[in-house]
Design a protein around this motif. Sequence first.
Motif, PDB file in Angstrom:
ATOM      1  N   THR A  90      -6.619  10.396  13.023  1.00  0.00           N
ATOM      2  CA  THR A  90      -5.546  10.397  14.013  1.00  0.00           C
ATOM      3  C   THR A  90      -4.660   9.163  13.951  1.00  0.00           C
ATOM      4  OG1 THR A  90      -7.004   9.391  15.665  1.00  0.00           O
ATOM      5  CG2 THR A  90      -6.866  11.791  15.656  1.00  0.00           C
ATOM      6  N   ASP A  91      -5.084   8.133  13.251  1.00  0.00           N
ATOM      7  CA  ASP A  91      -4.320   6.890  13.182  1.00  0.00           C
ATOM      8  C   ASP A  91      -3.624   6.756  11.828  1.00  0.00           C
ATOM      9  OD1 ASP A  91      -5.226   6.303  15.702  1.00  0.00           O
ATOM     10  OD2 ASP A  91      -6.774   4.918  15.032  1.00  0.00           O
ATOM     11  N   PHE A  92      -2.548   5.982  11.816  1.00  0.00           N
ATOM     12  CA  PHE A  92      -1.731   5.827  10.626  1.00  0.00           C
ATOM     13  C   PHE A  92      -1.406   4.355  10.392  1.00  0.00           C
ATOM     14  CE2 PHE A  92      -0.949   9.988  12.389  1.00  0.00           C
ATOM     15  CZ  PHE A  92      -0.917  10.825  11.289  1.00  0.00           C
ATOM     16  N   ILE A  93      -1.009   4.052   9.150  1.00  0.00           N
ATOM     17  CA  ILE A  93      -0.496   2.740   8.780  1.00  0.00           C
ATOM     18  C   ILE A  93       0.866   2.962   8.138  1.00  0.00           C
ATOM     19  CG2 ILE A  93      -0.811   0.722   7.299  1.00  0.00           C
ATOM     20  CD1 ILE A  93      -3.855   1.249   7.498  1.00  0.00           C
ATOM     21  N   ILE A  94       1.835   2.183   8.555  1.00  0.00           N
ATOM     22  CA  ILE A  94       3.157   2.256   7.942  1.00  0.00           C
ATOM     23  C   ILE A  94       3.338   0.994   7.102  1.00  0.00           C
ATOM     24  CG2 ILE A  94       5.637   2.407   8.351  1.00  0.00           C
ATOM     25  CD1 ILE A  94       4.875   3.674  11.130  1.00  0.00           C
ATOM     26  N   TYR A  95       3.579   1.198   5.804  1.00  0.00           N
ATOM     27  CA  TYR A  95       3.739   0.093   4.856  1.00  0.00           C
ATOM     28  C   TYR A  95       4.890   0.438   3.914  1.00  0.00           C
ATOM     29  CZ  TYR A  95       2.775  -2.759   0.741  1.00  0.00           C
ATOM     30  OH  TYR A  95       2.897  -3.592  -0.332  1.00  0.00           O
ATOM     31  N   ASN A  96       5.853  -0.438   3.816  1.00  0.00           N
ATOM     32  CA  ASN A  96       7.048  -0.217   2.975  1.00  0.00           C
ATOM     33  C   ASN A  96       7.724   1.125   3.282  1.00  0.00           C
ATOM     34  OD1 ASN A  96       7.059  -2.626   1.649  1.00  0.00           O
ATOM     35  ND2 ASN A  96       6.086  -1.866  -0.202  1.00  0.00           N
ATOM     36  N   ALA A  97       7.846   1.433   4.557  1.00  0.00           N
ATOM     37  CA  ALA A  97       8.502   2.656   5.046  1.00  0.00           C
ATOM     38  C   ALA A  97       7.774   3.931   4.619  1.00  0.00           C
ATOM     39  CB  ALA A  97       9.959   2.695   4.623  1.00  0.00           C
ATOM     40  N   ILE A  98       6.530   3.824   4.180  1.00  0.00           N
ATOM     41  CA  ILE A  98       5.706   4.989   3.831  1.00  0.00           C
ATOM     42  C   ILE A  98       4.559   5.045   4.832  1.00  0.00           C
ATOM     43  CG2 ILE A  98       4.234   6.044   2.070  1.00  0.00           C
ATOM     44  CD1 ILE A  98       5.903   4.551  -0.022  1.00  0.00           C
ATOM     45  N   THR A  99       4.283   6.244   5.331  1.00  0.00           N
ATOM     46  CA  THR A  99       3.203   6.426   6.290  1.00  0.00           C
ATOM     47  C   THR A  99       1.935   6.853   5.555  1.00  0.00           C
ATOM     48  OG1 THR A  99       4.775   7.064   8.010  1.00  0.00           O
ATOM     49  CG2 THR A  99       2.481   7.688   8.353  1.00  0.00           C
ATOM     50  N   TYR A 100       0.828   6.203   5.892  1.00  0.00           N
ATOM     51  CA  TYR A 100      -0.482   6.502   5.324  1.00  0.00           C
ATOM     52  C   TYR A 100      -1.421   6.915   6.455  1.00  0.00           C
ATOM     53  CZ  TYR A 100       1.211   4.085   1.185  1.00  0.00           C
ATOM     54  OH  TYR A 100       1.932   3.720   0.087  1.00  0.00           O
ATOM     55  N   LYS A 101      -2.138   8.015   6.268  1.00  0.00           N
ATOM     56  CA  LYS A 101      -3.102   8.493   7.255  1.00  0.00           C
ATOM     57  C   LYS A 101      -4.467   7.895   6.936  1.00  0.00           C
ATOM     58  CE  LYS A 101      -4.599  12.710   9.528  1.00  0.00           C
ATOM     59  NZ  LYS A 101      -4.371  14.154   9.600  1.00  0.00           N
ATOM     60  N   ILE A 102      -5.124   7.340   7.937  1.00  0.00           N
ATOM     61  CA  ILE A 102      -6.435   6.732   7.729  1.00  0.00           C
ATOM     62  C   ILE A 102      -7.480   7.829   7.528  1.00  0.00           C
ATOM     63  CG2 ILE A 102      -8.247   5.319   8.785  1.00  0.00           C
ATOM     64  CD1 ILE A 102      -5.952   3.762  10.167  1.00  0.00           C
ATOM     65  N   VAL A 103      -8.162   7.784   6.380  1.00  0.00           N
ATOM     66  CA  VAL A 103      -9.174   8.797   6.062  1.00  0.00           C
ATOM     67  C   VAL A 103     -10.596   8.231   6.087  1.00  0.00           C
ATOM     68  CG1 VAL A 103      -7.608  10.259   4.742  1.00  0.00           C
ATOM     69  CG2 VAL A 103      -8.910   8.496   3.551  1.00  0.00           C
ATOM     70  N   ARG A 104     -10.737   6.923   6.099  1.00  0.00           N
ATOM     71  CA  ARG A 104     -12.068   6.323   6.181  1.00  0.00           C
ATOM     72  C   ARG A 104     -11.956   4.915   6.756  1.00  0.00           C
ATOM     73  NH1 ARG A 104     -15.582   6.798   1.209  1.00  0.00           N
ATOM     74  NH2 ARG A 104     -16.144   8.718   2.242  1.00  0.00           N
ATOM     75  N   VAL A 105     -12.858   4.608   7.684  1.00  0.00           N
ATOM     76  CA  VAL A 105     -12.984   3.254   8.210  1.00  0.00           C
ATOM     77  C   VAL A 105     -14.276   2.704   7.628  1.00  0.00           C
ATOM     78  CG1 VAL A 105     -13.181   1.809  10.267  1.00  0.00           C
ATOM     79  CG2 VAL A 105     -11.758   3.875  10.328  1.00  0.00           C
ATOM     80  N   GLN A 106     -14.148   1.666   6.827  1.00  0.00           N
ATOM     81  CA  GLN A 106     -15.310   1.096   6.142  1.00  0.00           C
ATOM     82  C   GLN A 106     -16.177   0.311   7.121  1.00  0.00           C
ATOM     83  OE1 GLN A 106     -14.897   2.906   3.442  1.00  0.00           O
ATOM     84  NE2 GLN A 106     -14.995   1.293   1.919  1.00  0.00           N
ATOM     85  N   ASP A 107     -17.465   0.241   6.834  1.00  0.00           N
ATOM     86  CA  ASP A 107     -18.356  -0.598   7.629  1.00  0.00           C
ATOM     87  C   ASP A 107     -17.976  -2.056   7.419  1.00  0.00           C
ATOM     88  OD1 ASP A 107     -19.785   1.587   8.494  1.00  0.00           O
ATOM     89  OD2 ASP A 107     -21.176   1.495   6.804  1.00  0.00           O
ATOM     90  N   SER A 108     -18.073  -2.832   8.481  1.00  0.00           N
ATOM     91  CA  SER A 108     -17.684  -4.238   8.356  1.00  0.00           C
ATOM     92  C   SER A 108     -18.654  -5.133   9.120  1.00  0.00           C
ATOM     93  CB  SER A 108     -16.260  -4.430   8.881  1.00  0.00           C
ATOM     94  OG  SER A 108     -16.164  -3.985  10.225  1.00  0.00           O
ATOM     95  N   PHE A 109     -19.938  -4.869   8.965  1.00  0.00           N
ATOM     96  CA  PHE A 109     -20.934  -5.650   9.668  1.00  0.00           C
ATOM     97  C   PHE A 109     -20.983  -7.078   9.142  1.00  0.00           C
ATOM     98  CE2 PHE A 109     -22.486  -1.239   9.630  1.00  0.00           C
ATOM     99  CZ  PHE A 109     -22.414  -0.990  11.000  1.00  0.00           C
ATOM    100  N   ASN A 110     -21.086  -8.015  10.059  1.00  0.00           N
ATOM    101  CA  ASN A 110     -21.285  -9.434   9.736  1.00  0.00           C
ATOM    102  C   ASN A 110     -20.211 -10.019   8.821  1.00  0.00           C
ATOM    103  OD1 ASN A 110     -23.672  -9.433  11.253  1.00  0.00           O
ATOM    104  ND2 ASN A 110     -24.802  -8.620   9.509  1.00  0.00           N
ATOM    105  N   THR A 111     -19.003  -9.536   8.922  1.00  0.00           N
ATOM    106  CA  THR A 111     -17.913 -10.133   8.149  1.00  0.00           C
ATOM    107  C   THR A 111     -16.722 -10.358   9.073  1.00  0.00           C
ATOM    108  OG1 THR A 111     -16.838  -8.056   7.543  1.00  0.00           O
ATOM    109  CG2 THR A 111     -18.605  -8.827   6.089  1.00  0.00           C
ATOM    110  N   GLU A 112     -15.744 -11.074   8.575  1.00  0.00           N
ATOM    111  CA  GLU A 112     -14.510 -11.298   9.326  1.00  0.00           C
ATOM    112  C   GLU A 112     -13.525 -10.161   9.111  1.00  0.00           C
ATOM    113  OE1 GLU A 112     -12.653 -15.029   8.427  1.00  0.00           O
ATOM    114  OE2 GLU A 112     -14.550 -16.086   8.398  1.00  0.00           O
TER     115      GLU A 112
END
Length: 125
Positions: A90-112
């Motif tokens: 349901t969320d998107f990223i807009i970069y260089n006027a191109i829209t990208y749909k988020i298909v995976r959120v990576q695990d980010s345990f114990n990192t910044e």
Amino acid sequence: MINVAKLAKSAINMSSPYLPVTLKLYIGQENQYGKMVSSYSYFDIKSQIQSTNRKELKDVNGISLSDTFLTFYFVKADLSTVDRVIQKGTDFIIYNAITYKIVRVQDSFNTEWTSVIACEYKEGI
């Protein structure tokens, strides 16, 4: 004591600089004259961007491996202005006027870092 994370971050920044992107986050639907319309909030943020290995995406349904995929890395502290967790589908990223749909959120345990994989999104397809 040597701060290894700080040293690694400096080295990474040289090869992959922070670039401006916009997070387009789904906040629900509203009724506009009898039609349900999706609503989004927008957040400007900096990200490190890398191409994505398509082998990582074998298990994601509904995507074509001929599409363009990018991995976006965000510093968790920068995401503190976002009022919820980033979601796939349901969320998107807009970069260089191109829209990208988020298909995976990576695990980010114990990192910044938090990383997401996004696919170039073509409206209406």
